[in-house]
Enzyme design. Structure first.
Site, short mmCIF file in Angstrom:
data_model
loop_
_atom_site.label_atom_id
_atom_site.label_comp_id
_atom_site.label_asym_id
_atom_site.label_seq_id
_atom_site.Cartn_x
_atom_site.Cartn_y
_atom_site.Cartn_z
N LYS A 1 0.82 -1.20 0.00
CA LYS A 1 0.00 0.00 0.00
C LYS A 1 0.86 1.26 0.00
CE LYS A 1 -3.57 0.05 2.74
NZ LYS A 1 -4.40 0.16 3.96
N PHE B 1 4.19 1.27 -0.52
CA PHE B 1 5.39 1.03 -1.33
C PHE B 1 6.66 1.27 -0.52
CE2 PHE B 1 7.68 0.69 -5.41
CZ PHE B 1 6.86 -0.23 -6.05
N GLU C 1 10.39 -5.66 3.41
CA GLU C 1 10.58 -6.95 2.74
C GLU C 1 10.11 -6.89 1.29
OE1 GLU C 1 9.41 -7.89 7.09
OE2 GLU C 1 8.85 -6.45 5.53
N GLY D 1 -4.84 -5.31 5.86
CA GLY D 1 -4.11 -6.27 5.03
C GLY D 1 -4.75 -7.64 4.99
N ARG D 2 -5.21 -8.14 6.14
CA ARG D 2 -5.77 -9.49 6.18
C ARG D 2 -7.17 -9.55 5.57
NH1 ARG D 2 -5.03 -7.17 10.92
NH2 ARG D 2 -6.65 -6.93 12.51
N GLU E 1 -4.19 -12.52 14.10
CA GLU E 1 -3.80 -11.11 14.03
C GLU E 1 -4.96 -10.23 14.49
OE1 GLU E 1 -0.80 -9.42 11.07
OE2 GLU E 1 -2.71 -8.67 10.25
N HIS F 1 -3.46 -38.79 9.45
CA HIS F 1 -2.31 -39.64 9.71
C HIS F 1 -1.18 -38.87 10.41
CE1 HIS F 1 -3.79 -43.10 7.31
NE2 HIS F 1 -4.47 -42.15 6.70
N LYS G 1 9.71 -5.75 14.04
CA LYS G 1 10.15 -5.09 12.80
C LYS G 1 11.05 -3.89 13.11
CE LYS G 1 6.92 -4.42 9.69
NZ LYS G 1 5.59 -4.13 9.11
#
Length: 550
Positions: free
Chosen positions: A213, A215, A219, A274-275, A360, A391, A513
């Site tokens: 968003k 920029f 990362e 974001g999520r 979150e 399993h 961060k």
């Protein structure tokens, strides 16, 4: 609103749990009431694809009295009022002074939604139209790369919600995808992630989507610059960035500085978390892969579930009932985890997507009034697709010491009915068997009747009485997937509203961060840093020595 424990209905729920909940036995409840399934299963009519989704809550610790008390909890906690405020565009994310309007992104009926007195729908529709035109130009081959070839290799560069949503949806709807395309999703700052995507990419046919968003996400920008360097190196500097890179961002200055044409920016507002962003321009990779018509159906299914959540009374409101049950298990039965296990290989990334959505959102220990909460919040959500999961960790479900409420999801109709549909029938038989086995268990009398050796009786005993919710769809279509995602979104909303926490900020991701930025600078400096605890300082020194950075 006050903390949940001070609610009159919460106290009534505690009394009910002490009398009924602690001694509740699921299989006995089914023996007593032949109508139990009909009472506690609900059908969602999905207008998006003219299908139905069955939500069976009957294998939960639920009676008519329990449901009524849970309804009272929701009413007293103001869940309906907070829901209505959200849909009206009020700034319920008060710590960031933002509205919470991801529902506007899938508002296919175009009902006006106001933020600060302005209808947001014209802006939403403008971006959707831009996505439609661009995705169809790419898919048709009208948009070509710098050598005149169509762009069939797509690299989505993002992180968090800018990655998890597009990855999950493109995988879940792969059946509808353009098989001429190759998709890569790069999120990890570990260089391996980008390197592996670039190794199998041809710059002449590659389109890079940079999802950030602002920029400025460290990362994402680092990965984007590495992709840009690769592109220019492989094309001897002749490649046209504007034809091969687009931005899912609102920072025009940084986007154009990177070399991307401002016309190839796809924006979204600050009220899109974001999520919750896969419905926005962040979903461009989805539209590119499955086509805009299918993407619109995806939005329509989501909108249909939003409409149900907005209008259905609490006692018939499917996401709200699920959220209330989650609160009940977490705070009255000590259930700290929640399993989502889809019986569908296409949904193999669905649990990972839901992990961010749930943890979150509700991984908070402070109430909306700024005080520490007096109860548990935010269950640990995990999951893998069955039957492989049977399993591995299903052993813990059946015979472990922890109560793990579980959701099972299956479609009645497979996209791939191979071997005369034998595979799908085997899959379905396990879907039904697991929920039944978790409920009924297996007692000593049955084991004795089977001539089980006495030494193994205890080891082969299954206590049962483990709660499950079964979700049965017709087929995993774009519209069905949209509805399922919103079911979990609004389930999560309901939990947070009852717990009186802000489900829409995420300050917890910031501390690590910010510390990483400081340490990154220290890794470039000679010598060993000071100012850290002995463990961190020692680890940094050892890393620098091994990486020959000292």
């Amino acid at each position: 609103m006050p903390q949940a424990t001070s609610l009159t209905a919460w106290k009534a729920l505690q009394e009910h749990h002490d009398i009924v909940g602690k001694s509740f036995v699921l299989k006995e409840e089914f023996s007593k009431d032949a109508e139990r399934f009909n009472k506690f299963s609900f059908t969602f009519d999905n207008s998006a694809d003219k299908s139905e989704i069955l939500f069976d809550f009957s294998k939960n610790f639920l009676t008519e009295e329990t449901l009524q008390i849970l309804v009272n909890v929701a009413k007293e906690a103001g869940v309906e009022q907070l829901r209505d405020q959200m849909f009206k565009g009020e700034k319920i994310n008060f710590t960031e002074d933002r509205a919470v309007l991801h529902a506007a992104l899938r508002n296919v009926t175009n009902e006006p939604i106001l933020v600060d007195g302005e209808d947001v729908m014209p802006g939403v529709n403008k971006e959707l139209k831009h996505m439609e035109e661009f995705s169809e130009a790419i898919r048709s081959g009208e948009w070509k790369g710098y050598t005149g070839k169509p762009l069939t290799n797509i690299i989505n560069v993002g992180i968090g919600g800018s990655d998890l949503g597009p990855v999950m949806v493109t995988e879940a709807l792969k059946f509808y995808g353009d098989r001429k395309q190759t998709l890569h999703f790069v999120s990890n700052i570990d260089g391996t992630h980008m390197a592996e995507a670039l190794k199998v990419s041809d710059p002449e046919t590659t389109l890079v989507l940079i999802a950030s968003k602002t920029f400025t996400t460290a990362e994402t920008v680092t990965n984007a610059n590495s992709a840009k360097s690769w592109f220019l190196e492989k094309t001897d500097g002749k490649g046209d960035i504007a034809k091969h890179f687009v931005a899912l961002s609102t920072n025009e200055a940084e986007v154009t500085k990177f070399g991307i044409d401002a016309k190839n920016m796809f924006g979204f507002e600050s009220w899109v978390g974001g999520r919750y962003s896969v419905w926005s321009a962040i979903g461009l990779s989805v539209a590119l892969h499955i086509g805009y018509k299918n993407f619109h159906e995806f939005l329509s299914g989501a909108h249909a579930m939003d409409t149900h959540f907005r209008t259905a009374p609490i006692e018939k409101n499917i996401p709200m009932i699920a959220g209330l049950l989650s609160v009940y298990y977490s705070d009255f039965f000590g259930a700290q985890t929640h399993l989502v296990s889809p019986f569908d290989q296409y949904l193999h990334r669905f649990p990972a997507y839901l992990q961010q959505l749930s943890m979150e959102s509700n991984g908070k220990g402070v109430s909306r009034d700024g005080n520490m909460v007096k109860y548990t919040t935010g269950p640990i959500l995990f999951g893998e697709p069955a039957t492989n999961a049977q399993h591995s960790f299903y052993q813990l479900l059946h015979q472990g010491t922890k109560l793990i409420p579980t959701d099972f999801i299956i479609a009645a109709e497979s996209h791939n009915p191979i071997a005369n549909n034998k595979h799908h029938k085997m899959l379905a038989s396990n879907f039904f068997a697991q929920a039944e086995a978790l409920m009924v268990g297996k007692g000593e009398s049955e084991l004795h009747a089977e001539n089980t050796p006495q030494a193994l009786i205890k080891h082969k005993t299954f206590l049962g009485n483990r709660p499950t919710t079964s979700i049965l769809t017709q087929k995993i279509t774009p519209g069905t997937l949209g509805a399922l995602i919103v079911y979990y979104e609004q389930l999560t909303f309901t939990e947070g509203a009852v717990w009186n926490i802000n489900s829409f900020d995420q300050w917890g991701v910031e501390l690590g961060k910010s510390l990483a930025k400081k340490i990154q600078a220290e890794l470039d400096e000679p010598g060993n840093p000071s100012g850290h605890d002995a463990s961190t300082g020692g680890l940094i020194a050892a890393f620098k020595a091994k990486a020959k950075l000292s």
